[in-house]
Design a protein around this motif. Structure first.
Motif, PDB file in Angstrom:
ATOM      1  N   ILE A 110       0.865  -1.182   0.000  1.00  0.00           N
ATOM      2  CA  ILE A 110       0.000   0.000   0.000  1.00  0.00           C
ATOM      3  C   ILE A 110       0.897   1.225   0.000  1.00  0.00           C
ATOM      4  CG2 ILE A 110      -1.877   1.238   1.131  1.00  0.00           C
ATOM      5  CD1 ILE A 110      -2.705  -1.324   2.497  1.00  0.00           C
TER       6      ILE A 110
ATOM      7  N   VAL B 212      -1.754  -1.706  -3.826  1.00  0.00           N
ATOM      8  CA  VAL B 212      -2.676  -0.571  -3.812  1.00  0.00           C
ATOM      9  C   VAL B 212      -1.854   0.705  -3.817  1.00  0.00           C
ATOM     10  CG1 VAL B 212      -4.508   0.602  -2.545  1.00  0.00           C
ATOM     11  CG2 VAL B 212      -4.364  -1.900  -2.495  1.00  0.00           C
TER      12      VAL B 212
ATOM     13  N   GLU C 159      -4.763   3.522  -7.256  1.00  0.00           N
ATOM     14  CA  GLU C 159      -5.075   4.321  -6.073  1.00  0.00           C
ATOM     15  C   GLU C 159      -6.499   4.048  -5.613  1.00  0.00           C
ATOM     16  OE1 GLU C 159      -4.387   8.874  -4.477  1.00  0.00           O
ATOM     17  OE2 GLU C 159      -4.227   8.431  -6.613  1.00  0.00           O
TER      18      GLU C 159
ATOM     19  N   VAL D 277      -8.587   2.194   1.773  1.00  0.00           N
ATOM     20  CA  VAL D 277      -7.387   1.473   2.199  1.00  0.00           C
ATOM     21  C   VAL D 277      -7.625   0.663   3.460  1.00  0.00           C
ATOM     22  CG1 VAL D 277      -5.020   1.795   3.040  1.00  0.00           C
ATOM     23  CG2 VAL D 277      -5.818   3.093   1.069  1.00  0.00           C
TER      24      VAL D 277
END
Length: 367
Positions: free
Chosen positions: A198, A229, A254, A258
């Motif tokens: 991430i 991600v 994006e 999250v």
């Protein structure tokens, strides 16, 4: 988002008049995204809340997920700051002078490069975001000390700490990530090793190392799946697609959700060349995820030394140790407990910066 007219786009412009607010705070960020930019956004929001007429000045670039109140004047400069030449620094300095209304205006610059944008004076606050905290090289240390004499104050921002550089020593405060997740009461652990990335996909972050780790784990039959991600730099797309071919990897780009990925049973990976504020790593540890990260001072402050690796073999060896759900749960809780202890031991940095801004509003000075 507002664009500056006149001189700030190369023409001529009169100095902005001071509004009915008694003080003006100009927050200057040398980056448009990442931890440094997030800290600048946070400080702009705080200054606005306290009653400053607030400007946030930053370069054009990647979208900044942390928005500012509509009352904050969000100014984007058509200027690169990654490689700031002497000529460019003089131009930026001339641009930002337009914001200086005299003794009622303060500048808070994030990043040493942004200092080139403002003539140092006693109404200057500097936050240095260093990959190694305060610089260790003697020449750079001396330069920072000279800056400390010309601004009030100079702060060094690292994972967990903002420290004023002064003869009286340091003040430790805790800096939370702006996207810090809620505490997770439970996690659905299951068999199989899953790795998650991430962060931005860029040369700085070394996504290529992540792909090589995946390739080796996949060839050994250890890897169940992986997820990435984060925004990808356009120049890297073809190379990333080539290296990822045949891997059980989902590249999602994006995302704004999250937290759902931080709640899954995964091993978080971050292999950056350098980090000033490893926000993503902090969020993963605070969520209770086990992590594998590159050996950098900021990363080490958050996770200790056991789960650091700078090459494929080292990272693969750590991943092998995290194959079982029980081990992942134990390591995740251990890292989270360590993080929570550090957080409890430090003053929250928003109080420290609020203190600083409040003294400026009331006294017109920081001492």
């Amino acid at each position: 988002m507002r664009r500056l007219p006149g001189a700030l786009r190369g023409g001529s412009m009169s100095r902005p008049e001071l509004s009915s607010c008694s003080k003006r705070m100009v927050i200057v960020s040398e980056a448009s995204s990442g931890g440094l930019a997030s800290a600048a956004v946070r400080d702009a929001t705080l200054a606005d809340r306290l009653g400053f007429e607030t400007f946030l000045v930053r370069p054009h670039g990647e979208a900044q997920m942390n928005s500012v109140p509509s009352s904050v004047k969000d100014i984007r400069l058509d200027f690169p700051t990654r490689t700031l030449s002497l000529r460019e620094s003089f131009k930026l300095r001339a641009q930002l002078r337009a914001f200086d209304s005299g003794s009622s205006t303060w500048f808070h610059c994030h990043g040493l490069k942004s200092l080139a944008m403002v003539v140092p004076h006693r109404r200057l606050i500097v936050t240095y975001h260093g990959a190694r905290g305060l610089p260790g090289a003697s020449r750079l240390t001396e330069a920072v000390r000279l800056l400390a004499l010309r601004c009030a104050p100079l702060l060094s921002q690292r994972a967990f700490t903002v420290v004023p550089l002064s003869m009286k020593g340091w003040r430790d405060v805790w800096i939370p990530s702006p996207n810090l997740p809620m505490t997770l009461d439970s996690r659905n652990y299951r068999d199989g090793l899953r790795l998650i990335w991430i962060s931005r996909i860029s040369p700085q972050k070394r996504f290529d190392l992540f792909l090589r780790v995946l390739r080796k784990l996949h060839s050994e039959g250890v890897l169940d799946s992986a997820t990435a991600v984060g925004p990808i730099e356009p120049s890297l797309e073809s190379e990333v697609n080539r290296m990822a071919e045949g891997l059980p990897l989902d590249i999602l780009g994006e995302r704004s959700d999250v937290s759902q990925f931080l709640a899954e049973d995964s091993v978080f990976c971050l292999f950056s060349h350098f980090e000033g504020r490893p926000f993503a790593l902090e969020e993963a540890v605070a969520s209770g995820l086990p992590v594998i990260a590159s050996d950098l001072p900021g990363n080490r402050m958050i996770v200790g030394s056991e789960w650091l690796a700078d090459d494929v073999d080292g990272a693969v060896e750590l991943a092998r140790r995290l194959q079982t759900p029980r081990t992942r749960g134990l390591v995740g809780r251990e890292l989270k407990d360590r993080y929570e202890r550090r957080r409890r031991d430090h003053e929250h940095d928003e109080r420290a910066i609020s203190d600083l801004y409040s003294r400026i509003l009331v006294k017109g000075q920081v001492s």
